[in-house]
Scaffold this motif. Structure first.
Motif, PDB file in Angstrom:
ATOM      1  N   ALA A   4       0.857  -1.179   0.000  1.00  0.00           N
ATOM      2  CA  ALA A   4       0.000   0.000   0.000  1.00  0.00           C
ATOM      3  C   ALA A   4       0.893   1.228   0.000  1.00  0.00           C
ATOM      4  O   ALA A   4       1.700   1.410   0.908  1.00  0.00           O
ATOM      5  N   ILE A   5       0.763   2.060  -1.009  1.00  0.00           N
ATOM      6  CA  ILE A   5       1.569   3.264  -1.131  1.00  0.00           C
ATOM      7  C   ILE A   5       0.623   4.458  -1.237  1.00  0.00           C
ATOM      8  O   ILE A   5      -0.212   4.507  -2.142  1.00  0.00           O
ATOM      9  N   ARG A   6       0.769   5.388  -0.333  1.00  0.00           N
ATOM     10  CA  ARG A   6      -0.073   6.585  -0.354  1.00  0.00           C
ATOM     11  C   ARG A   6       0.472   7.543  -1.407  1.00  0.00           C
ATOM     12  O   ARG A   6       1.659   7.839  -1.439  1.00  0.00           O
ATOM     13  N   VAL A   7      -0.423   8.030  -2.275  1.00  0.00           N
ATOM     14  CA  VAL A   7      -0.051   8.926  -3.369  1.00  0.00           C
ATOM     15  C   VAL A   7      -0.907  10.187  -3.271  1.00  0.00           C
ATOM     16  O   VAL A   7      -2.106  10.109  -3.020  1.00  0.00           O
ATOM     17  N   GLN A   8      -0.261  11.335  -3.458  1.00  0.00           N
ATOM     18  CA  GLN A   8      -0.981  12.599  -3.483  1.00  0.00           C
ATOM     19  C   GLN A   8      -1.098  13.046  -4.941  1.00  0.00           C
ATOM     20  O   GLN A   8      -0.110  13.001  -5.680  1.00  0.00           O
ATOM     21  N   VAL A   9      -2.298  13.469  -5.344  1.00  0.00           N
ATOM     22  CA  VAL A   9      -2.527  13.926  -6.712  1.00  0.00           C
ATOM     23  C   VAL A   9      -3.010  15.369  -6.653  1.00  0.00           C
ATOM     24  O   VAL A   9      -3.931  15.690  -5.903  1.00  0.00           O
ATOM     25  N   GLU A  10      -2.374  16.223  -7.451  1.00  0.00           N
ATOM     26  CA  GLU A  10      -2.806  17.621  -7.512  1.00  0.00           C
ATOM     27  C   GLU A  10      -3.025  18.012  -8.963  1.00  0.00           C
ATOM     28  O   GLU A  10      -2.367  17.493  -9.868  1.00  0.00           O
ATOM     29  N   GLU A  11      -3.977  18.916  -9.169  1.00  0.00           N
ATOM     30  CA  GLU A  11      -4.232  19.406 -10.518  1.00  0.00           C
ATOM     31  C   GLU A  11      -3.320  20.591 -10.783  1.00  0.00           C
ATOM     32  O   GLU A  11      -3.229  21.519  -9.975  1.00  0.00           O
ATOM     33  N   LEU A  16      -3.380  19.407 -16.283  1.00  0.00           N
ATOM     34  CA  LEU A  16      -2.849  18.057 -16.086  1.00  0.00           C
ATOM     35  C   LEU A  16      -2.849  17.732 -14.601  1.00  0.00           C
ATOM     36  O   LEU A  16      -3.069  18.595 -13.762  1.00  0.00           O
ATOM     37  N   PHE A  17      -2.579  16.459 -14.284  1.00  0.00           N
ATOM     38  CA  PHE A  17      -2.532  16.010 -12.902  1.00  0.00           C
ATOM     39  C   PHE A  17      -1.150  15.465 -12.585  1.00  0.00           C
ATOM     40  O   PHE A  17      -0.526  14.820 -13.428  1.00  0.00           O
ATOM     41  N   LEU A  18      -0.674  15.732 -11.370  1.00  0.00           N
ATOM     42  CA  LEU A  18       0.651  15.319 -10.939  1.00  0.00           C
ATOM     43  C   LEU A  18       0.518  14.475  -9.674  1.00  0.00           C
ATOM     44  O   LEU A  18      -0.130  14.896  -8.704  1.00  0.00           O
ATOM     45  N   ALA A  19       1.122  13.297  -9.687  1.00  0.00           N
ATOM     46  CA  ALA A  19       1.108  12.407  -8.523  1.00  0.00           C
ATOM     47  C   ALA A  19       2.512  12.303  -7.956  1.00  0.00           C
ATOM     48  O   ALA A  19       3.479  12.156  -8.703  1.00  0.00           O
ATOM     49  N   THR A  20       2.603  12.386  -6.631  1.00  0.00           N
ATOM     50  CA  THR A  20       3.863  12.195  -5.917  1.00  0.00           C
ATOM     51  C   THR A  20       3.569  11.350  -4.682  1.00  0.00           C
ATOM     52  O   THR A  20       2.413  11.159  -4.313  1.00  0.00           O
ATOM     53  N   SER A  21       4.622  10.881  -4.036  1.00  0.00           N
ATOM     54  CA  SER A  21       4.445  10.092  -2.832  1.00  0.00           C
ATOM     55  C   SER A  21       5.531  10.429  -1.824  1.00  0.00           C
ATOM     56  O   SER A  21       6.715  10.445  -2.173  1.00  0.00           O
ATOM     57  N   ASP A  22       5.120  10.692  -0.596  1.00  0.00           N
ATOM     58  CA  ASP A  22       6.076  10.896   0.488  1.00  0.00           C
ATOM     59  C   ASP A  22       6.642   9.561   0.950  1.00  0.00           C
ATOM     60  O   ASP A  22       7.707   9.509   1.556  1.00  0.00           O
ATOM     61  N   GLY A  26      11.032   9.341  -5.098  1.00  0.00           N
ATOM     62  CA  GLY A  26      11.244   9.274  -6.538  1.00  0.00           C
ATOM     63  C   GLY A  26       9.987   9.037  -7.352  1.00  0.00           C
ATOM     64  O   GLY A  26      10.021   9.103  -8.576  1.00  0.00           O
ATOM     65  N   LEU A  27       8.864   8.764  -6.698  1.00  0.00           N
ATOM     66  CA  LEU A  27       7.627   8.522  -7.436  1.00  0.00           C
ATOM     67  C   LEU A  27       7.037   9.855  -7.879  1.00  0.00           C
ATOM     68  O   LEU A  27       6.618  10.663  -7.061  1.00  0.00           O
ATOM     69  N   ILE A  28       7.053  10.069  -9.181  1.00  0.00           N
ATOM     70  CA  ILE A  28       6.451  11.248  -9.792  1.00  0.00           C
ATOM     71  C   ILE A  28       5.776  10.773 -11.071  1.00  0.00           C
ATOM     72  O   ILE A  28       6.393  10.079 -11.876  1.00  0.00           O
ATOM     73  N   ALA A  29       4.504  11.141 -11.247  1.00  0.00           N
ATOM     74  CA  ALA A  29       3.774  10.745 -12.450  1.00  0.00           C
ATOM     75  C   ALA A  29       2.848  11.874 -12.864  1.00  0.00           C
ATOM     76  O   ALA A  29       2.311  12.581 -12.022  1.00  0.00           O
ATOM     77  N   GLN A  30       2.662  12.025 -14.167  1.00  0.00           N
ATOM     78  CA  GLN A  30       1.798  13.077 -14.682  1.00  0.00           C
ATOM     79  C   GLN A  30       0.887  12.497 -15.747  1.00  0.00           C
ATOM     80  O   GLN A  30       1.315  11.665 -16.553  1.00  0.00           O
ATOM     81  N   GLY A  31      -0.380  12.930 -15.752  1.00  0.00           N
ATOM     82  CA  GLY A  31      -1.319  12.440 -16.744  1.00  0.00           C
ATOM     83  C   GLY A  31      -2.406  13.452 -17.043  1.00  0.00           C
ATOM     84  O   GLY A  31      -2.517  14.482 -16.376  1.00  0.00           O
ATOM     85  N   ARG A  32      -3.245  13.118 -18.031  1.00  0.00           N
ATOM     86  CA  ARG A  32      -4.336  14.012 -18.432  1.00  0.00           C
ATOM     87  C   ARG A  32      -5.551  13.898 -17.523  1.00  0.00           C
ATOM     88  O   ARG A  32      -6.345  14.824 -17.435  1.00  0.00           O
TER      89      ARG A  32
END
Length: 76
Positions: A4-11, A16-22, A26-32
């Motif tokens: 289980a990995i907690r991910v924060q998503v911000e617009e 676009l949307f950006l996901a990161t994780s504390d 190194g987890l960084i993801a971007q999508g539409r």
């Protein structure tokens, strides 16, 4: 085993949307869309964990059966 990995998503201002994780450095993801961003984040997390295993590292993340996250909405 599932983790289980907690991910924060911000617009972002561009729409676009950006996901990161504390929890997973190194987890960084971007999508539409949020769904696309989470799917990309899942792939990135898998690759990061794979690379960590190959280097002999261990995961300090809880398994999915040990974790319960809930969101509550409160009128202010």
């Amino acid at each position: 085993m599932e983790l289980a990995i907690r991910v924060q998503v911000e617009e972002l201002p561009e729409g676009l949307f950006l996901a990161t994780s504390d929890e997973l450095q190194g987890l960084i993801a971007q999508g539409r869309t949020v769904a696309e961003t989470l799917e990309i984040a899942r792939d990135v997390a898998r690759k990061l964990l794979e690379a960590r295993r190959e280097r002999g590292g261990t995961s300090q993340l809880p398994s999915s059966s040990e974790r319960r996250d809930y969101t509550i909405v409160v009128a202010a």
